[in-house]
Motif scaffolding. Structure first.
Motif, PDB file in Angstrom:
ATOM      1  N   ASP A 112       0.817  -1.203   0.000  1.00 56.14           N
ATOM      2  CA  ASP A 112       0.000   0.000   0.000  1.00 56.14           C
ATOM      3  C   ASP A 112       0.855   1.259   0.000  1.00 56.14           C
ATOM      4  OD1 ASP A 112      -2.769   1.192   0.424  1.00 56.14           O
ATOM      5  OD2 ASP A 112      -1.700   2.028   2.131  1.00 56.14           O
ATOM      6  N   MET A 123      -8.682  -7.131  -0.438  1.00 53.44           N
ATOM      7  CA  MET A 123      -8.777  -5.778   0.101  1.00 53.44           C
ATOM      8  C   MET A 123      -8.339  -4.704  -0.896  1.00 53.44           C
ATOM      9  SD  MET A 123      -5.444  -5.323   2.622  1.00 53.44           S
ATOM     10  CE  MET A 123      -6.001  -6.549   3.786  1.00 53.44           C
ATOM     11  N   GLU A 125      -8.291  -2.041  -3.853  1.00 52.75           N
ATOM     12  CA  GLU A 125      -9.173  -1.146  -4.578  1.00 52.75           C
ATOM     13  C   GLU A 125      -8.312  -0.230  -5.430  1.00 52.75           C
ATOM     14  OE1 GLU A 125     -12.990  -0.900  -1.506  1.00 52.75           O
ATOM     15  OE2 GLU A 125     -11.856   0.913  -1.983  1.00 52.75           O
ATOM     16  N   HIS A 127      -7.548   3.503  -6.720  1.00 50.09           N
ATOM     17  CA  HIS A 127      -7.741   4.874  -6.248  1.00 50.09           C
ATOM     18  C   HIS A 127      -7.336   5.877  -7.322  1.00 50.09           C
ATOM     19  CE1 HIS A 127      -7.763   8.339  -3.594  1.00 50.09           C
ATOM     20  NE2 HIS A 127      -6.516   8.606  -3.914  1.00 50.09           N
ATOM     21  N   ARG A 156      -8.307  -1.076   0.949  1.00 52.02           N
ATOM     22  CA  ARG A 156      -9.618  -0.442   1.099  1.00 52.02           C
ATOM     23  C   ARG A 156      -9.590   0.701   2.124  1.00 52.02           C
ATOM     24  NH1 ARG A 156     -11.985  -4.727   2.367  1.00 52.02           N
ATOM     25  NH2 ARG A 156     -12.358  -5.388   0.225  1.00 52.02           N
ATOM     26  N   ASP A 157      -8.934   0.484   3.253  1.00 51.17           N
ATOM     27  CA  ASP A 157      -8.906   1.506   4.306  1.00 51.17           C
ATOM     28  C   ASP A 157      -8.213   2.783   3.836  1.00 51.17           C
ATOM     29  OD1 ASP A 157     -10.257  -0.185   5.980  1.00 51.17           O
ATOM     30  OD2 ASP A 157      -8.510  -0.781   7.160  1.00 51.17           O
ATOM     31  N   ASN A 159      -8.038   3.839   0.726  1.00 54.18           N
ATOM     32  CA  ASN A 159      -8.933   4.481  -0.232  1.00 54.18           C
ATOM     33  C   ASN A 159     -10.010   5.290   0.486  1.00 54.18           C
ATOM     34  OD1 ASN A 159      -9.702   5.073  -2.856  1.00 54.18           O
ATOM     35  ND2 ASN A 159     -10.995   3.261  -3.057  1.00 54.18           N
ATOM     36  N   ARG A 160     -10.556   4.724   1.547  1.00 50.30           N
ATOM     37  CA  ARG A 160     -11.592   5.434   2.305  1.00 50.30           C
ATOM     38  C   ARG A 160     -11.003   6.646   3.031  1.00 50.30           C
ATOM     39  NH1 ARG A 160     -13.492   2.122  -0.380  1.00 50.30           N
ATOM     40  NH2 ARG A 160     -15.162   0.620   0.055  1.00 50.30           N
TER      41      ARG A 160
END
Length: 250
Positions: A112, A123, A125, A127, A156-157, A159-160
């Protein structure tokens, strides 16, 4: 090798999978780091105008790979005509070359962007580095907003958490934290691993993340992607564009 939300050319992958099943006498073909197989695969899926292969072509692919697996011949490497401009203009998710380069990016970026956490399949995604809303306010055309150069796989975290924040703001926060902790070198390595242009140690590094410099960022990242393609497919990469690439209409 094919790690993306929508893997390109399922029939090419089917031919490779079938080879895995029958090639008990060739352990090297199972190696994810098999440079020949990887080069062959990306040469196939990065072709201009490529379409999903029919059963006939799938049979040809399988036959070619079977001969390679048995040590009889090396596969044929199709020339790939791409350059910085053609990469910048890859924006349609249905385009096989878009999905091919997307697979290459997803296979390259294993951790990440911000947490350095290993990105697992359940997990991951995609971006937008420059958020859609931010670019739309600046009247950036949709095709440039959705350029492959503006995409990055993250967990995912992350991206959020990033959401619609300006990349200038969140990269600035990361840079200030790295300077305070004395870890700018580690940040530079993280950026390189994630195909982010430039050196955080340079005083003007953050400038590329301003909206008014979006095209500069796109071009720099497209160059990094071109270099990555060239690293994998070597002399099969031709720095050039086709007539279709020159079509710049919306």
């Amino acid at each position: 090798m094919a790690r993306a939300p929508n893997p390109p050319s399922h029939n090419i992958l089917t031919a490779i999978a079938a080879l895995f099943v029958i090639s008990n006498d060739s352990a090297s073909i199972y190696d994810n780091e098999d440079d020949t197989l990887r080069k062959w695969y990306f040469c196939k899926i990065l072709q201009q105008g490529a379409r999903q292969a029919g059963n006939y072509k799938m049979g040809l692919y399988f036959s070619e790979l079977s001969l390679y697996s048995s040590g009889k011949i090396n596969p044929t490497f199709d020339k790939v005509y791409m350059n910085v401009d053609s990469i910048m203009h890859l924006y349609q998710a249905a385009d096989v070359r878009y999905k091919g380069l997307q697979s290459l990016i997803f296979a390259t970026i294993k951790n990440d962007l911000f947490t350095n956490q290993l990105i697992s399949e359940d997990m991951v995604e995609e971006h937008h580095i420059f958020p859609r809303a931010l670019l739309k306010k600046s009247k950036v055309r949709q095709r440039d907003i959705d350029s492959i150069t503006n995409k990055i796989p993250v967990i995912r975290d992350t991206n959020r958490k990033i959401g619609d924040d300006s990349p200038y703001d969140y990269f600035r926060t990361r840079l200030l934290s790295a300077k305070e902790a004395g870890t700018v070198g580690a940040l530079r390595e993280r950026m390189q691993a994630c195909l982010i242009p430039g050196n955080p140690g340079d005083p003007d590094w953050l400038e590329q993340f301003k909206v008014e410099n979006y095209e500069v960022f796109m071009r720099r990242r497209a160059q990094i992607m071109a270099d990555r393609i060239r690293t994998i497919i070597g002399d099969a990469y031709v720095d050039g564009a086709t007539e279709d690439d020159d079509d710049d209409s919306d």
